[in-house]
Design a protein around this motif. Sequence first.
Motif, mmCIF file in Angstrom:
data_model
loop_
_atom_site.group_PDB
_atom_site.id
_atom_site.type_symbol
_atom_site.label_atom_id
_atom_site.label_comp_id
_atom_site.label_asym_id
_atom_site.label_seq_id
_atom_site.Cartn_x
_atom_site.Cartn_y
_atom_site.Cartn_z
ATOM 1 N N LEU A 1 -42.628 7.147 -1.925
ATOM 2 C CA LEU A 1 -41.956 8.213 -2.659
ATOM 3 C C LEU A 1 -42.977 9.302 -2.957
ATOM 4 N N LEU A 2 -42.630 10.510 -2.602
ATOM 5 C CA LEU A 2 -43.502 11.658 -2.850
ATOM 6 C C LEU A 2 -42.821 12.580 -3.841
ATOM 7 N N SER A 3 -43.567 13.011 -4.827
ATOM 8 C CA SER A 3 -43.018 13.990 -5.750
ATOM 9 C C SER A 3 -44.061 15.074 -5.954
ATOM 10 N N GLY A 4 -43.591 16.267 -6.197
ATOM 11 C CA GLY A 4 -44.499 17.379 -6.412
ATOM 12 C C GLY A 4 -43.741 18.686 -6.351
ATOM 13 N N PHE A 5 -44.480 19.751 -6.483
ATOM 14 C CA PHE A 5 -43.895 21.077 -6.473
ATOM 15 C C PHE A 5 -44.669 21.971 -5.519
ATOM 16 N N ILE A 6 -43.938 22.784 -4.784
ATOM 17 C CA ILE A 6 -44.557 23.790 -3.933
ATOM 18 C C ILE A 6 -45.027 24.908 -4.849
ATOM 19 N N ASP A 7 -46.288 25.295 -4.734
ATOM 20 C CA ASP A 7 -46.809 26.357 -5.592
ATOM 21 C C ASP A 7 -46.257 27.724 -5.205
ATOM 22 N N ARG A 8 -46.175 27.992 -3.904
ATOM 23 C CA ARG A 8 -45.633 29.276 -3.456
ATOM 24 C C ARG A 8 -44.899 29.059 -2.147
ATOM 25 N N LEU A 9 -43.693 29.582 -2.065
ATOM 26 C CA LEU A 9 -42.898 29.511 -0.852
ATOM 27 C C LEU A 9 -42.468 30.924 -0.488
ATOM 28 N N VAL A 10 -42.886 31.373 0.685
ATOM 29 C CA VAL A 10 -42.522 32.699 1.181
ATOM 30 C C VAL A 10 -41.486 32.501 2.274
ATOM 31 N N ILE A 11 -40.345 33.141 2.130
ATOM 32 C CA ILE A 11 -39.271 33.027 3.109
ATOM 33 C C ILE A 11 -38.999 34.406 3.681
ATOM 34 N N ARG A 17 -30.140 35.480 6.922
ATOM 35 C CA ARG A 17 -30.524 34.213 7.539
ATOM 36 C C ARG A 17 -32.043 34.028 7.486
ATOM 37 N N PRO A 18 -32.521 32.907 6.929
ATOM 38 C CA PRO A 18 -33.968 32.663 6.933
ATOM 39 C C PRO A 18 -34.452 32.394 8.358
ATOM 40 N N VAL A 19 -35.593 32.999 8.723
ATOM 41 C CA VAL A 19 -36.130 32.826 10.075
ATOM 42 C C VAL A 19 -37.567 32.285 10.063
ATOM 43 N N TYR A 20 -38.188 32.247 8.904
ATOM 44 C CA TYR A 20 -39.570 31.783 8.817
ATOM 45 C C TYR A 20 -39.873 31.432 7.366
ATOM 46 N N ALA A 21 -40.697 30.411 7.174
ATOM 47 C CA ALA A 21 -41.125 30.041 5.823
ATOM 48 C C ALA A 21 -42.595 29.653 5.852
#
Length: 82
Positions: A1-11, A17-21
């Motif tokens: 089980l993995l838990s955590g938070f993404i610090d920064r997500l650029v979409i 429509r999302p094309v890159y992250a």
Amino acid sequence: LLSGFIDRLVIVYEGDRPVYADVIDYKTDRVDDPQVLEQRVAYYRPQLRAYAEGVQRMLRLNPQQVTARLLFVTADRMVDVV
């Protein structure tokens, strides 16, 4: 089980429509030595892969459309992981 938070997500979108992250995770480890940097990247790689896979599923993107990077803030170094 993995838990955590993404610090920064650029979409990036084309229209609605999302094309890159880009997943960016901040770390405060001291990585002055190149060997230590490599060790820390290897240590965090599973975490970043899990984040990238989650973003990929959530946004319905291909693996090539998602990158993940570590930003070692004390060394001002950004490292591509995925």
